[in-house]
Design a protein around this motif. Structure first.
Motif, PDB file in Angstrom:
ATOM      1  N   HIS A  32       7.736 -64.383  38.002  1.00 53.49           N
ATOM      2  CA  HIS A  32       8.738 -64.844  37.045  1.00 53.49           C
ATOM      3  C   HIS A  32       8.789 -66.369  36.987  1.00 53.49           C
ATOM      4  CE1 HIS A  32      13.007 -63.790  35.355  1.00 53.49           C
ATOM      5  NE2 HIS A  32      12.227 -64.360  34.471  1.00 53.49           N
ATOM      6  N   HIS A  87      15.720 -70.058  32.236  1.00 58.59           N
ATOM      7  CA  HIS A  87      15.118 -69.648  33.510  1.00 58.59           C
ATOM      8  C   HIS A  87      15.540 -70.547  34.659  1.00 58.59           C
ATOM      9  CE1 HIS A  87      12.520 -67.075  31.033  1.00 58.59           C
ATOM     10  NE2 HIS A  87      12.565 -66.324  32.115  1.00 58.59           N
ATOM     11  N   TRP A 136      19.791 -62.170  27.270  1.00 61.05           N
ATOM     12  CA  TRP A 136      20.512 -62.670  28.440  1.00 61.05           C
ATOM     13  C   TRP A 136      21.980 -62.297  28.356  1.00 61.05           C
ATOM     14  CZ3 TRP A 136      17.946 -65.774  32.141  1.00 61.05           C
ATOM     15  CH2 TRP A 136      16.638 -66.134  31.795  1.00 61.05           C
ATOM     16  N   ASP A 170      18.934 -62.633  33.520  1.00 59.95           N
ATOM     17  CA  ASP A 170      17.786 -62.375  32.655  1.00 59.95           C
ATOM     18  C   ASP A 170      17.678 -60.870  32.430  1.00 59.95           C
ATOM     19  OD1 ASP A 170      15.309 -62.277  31.389  1.00 59.95           O
ATOM     20  OD2 ASP A 170      14.418 -63.807  32.701  1.00 59.95           O
ATOM     21  N   HIS A 174      10.504 -58.317  32.211  1.00 64.62           N
ATOM     22  CA  HIS A 174       9.686 -58.972  33.247  1.00 64.62           C
ATOM     23  C   HIS A 174      10.541 -59.425  34.435  1.00 64.62           C
ATOM     24  CE1 HIS A 174      10.528 -62.819  30.817  1.00 64.62           C
ATOM     25  NE2 HIS A 174      11.103 -63.012  31.981  1.00 64.62           N
TER      26      HIS A 174
HETATM   27 MN   MN3 Z   1      12.527 -64.275  32.319  1.00 63.70          MN
END
Ligand code: MN3
Length: 210
Positions: A32, A87, A136, A170, A174
């Motif tokens: 990530h 992120h 998100w 998140d 992924h």
């Molecule tokens: Mn992400």
């Protein structure tokens, strides 16, 4: 988060890649941060390279004022700039689990806005569960200092909405698929143990300076 300027770089984590285990495993965090987040940094830099006029702007400034940017750059800032910010904010919102709890001051604030801690958690999880596809879930403060739970699509941020982000999770696959497969709710239950509440409180207290 410190103000960041072009050329942007991948910020290191405040902990080791395996420090979030067992809630988030080594492979998930490595991929990530090292692949997904790095990709957004690279793409944003590639886009910004052609716009020297905007290279003086900080990342937050770019994200707060998308309408002031040329359309082509605006789109890339929303996607890749949002990806970088979201992120970094996400990884900065976690710390190795040590049974940390919100301070009494933060807990009071949350109670004032959501009734109880349990109710806050439930509302946060419900909002996350309603996100279809990638996005998100956020705890934010509005300009009056009230707390709200919102969700954003893709890599949109609350910054352009005149809201101060305090916490995010998140919800892209992924973020959890390697470890939790399609069980997003189980990932979020685990993630809850990693929340850096002191960071959330700091962001709330610092919001006027953002
Ligand atoms: Mn992400």
């Amino acid at each position: 988060m410190e103000q960041q300027y072009y050329p942007f770089r991948l910020e290191p984590l405040n902990y080791r890649f395996n420090d979030l285990e067992p809630y988030l495993d080594l492979q998930t965090v490595l991929l990530h941060h090292g692949n997904h987040q790095q990709h957004y940094v690279d793409e944003l830099n590639a886009a910004m390279e052609f716009w020297p006029l905007y290279q003086e702007w900080s990342l937050v400034q770019l994200l707060r004022n998308p309408s002031q940017l040329p359309l082509k750059l605006q789109i890339q800032v929303r996607q890749d700039g949002g990806g970088v910010f979201n992120h970094q904010f996400y990884f900065d919102s976690m710390e190795p689990a040590s049974g940390q709890q919100p301070s009494p001051a933060l807990e009071n604030l949350i109670r004032r806005n959501f009734g109880t801690m349990d109710s806050f958690r439930q509302q946060f999880m419900d909002a996350a569960g309603r996100v279809f596809g990638s996005g998100w879930v956020w705890l934010v403060a509005d300009p009056q200092g009230r707390l709200r739970i919102i969700t954003t699509k893709e890599q949109e941020t609350p910054l352009a909405m005149n809201l101060t982000p305090l916490l995010n999770a998140d919800l892209w696959e992924h973020a959890y698929y390697l470890q939790y497969k399609n069980h997003r709710a189980r990932y979020l239950d685990s993630w809850w143990n990693l929340i850096n509440w002191a960071q959330v409180e700091r962001r709330y207290n610092d919001r006027v300076r953002l």
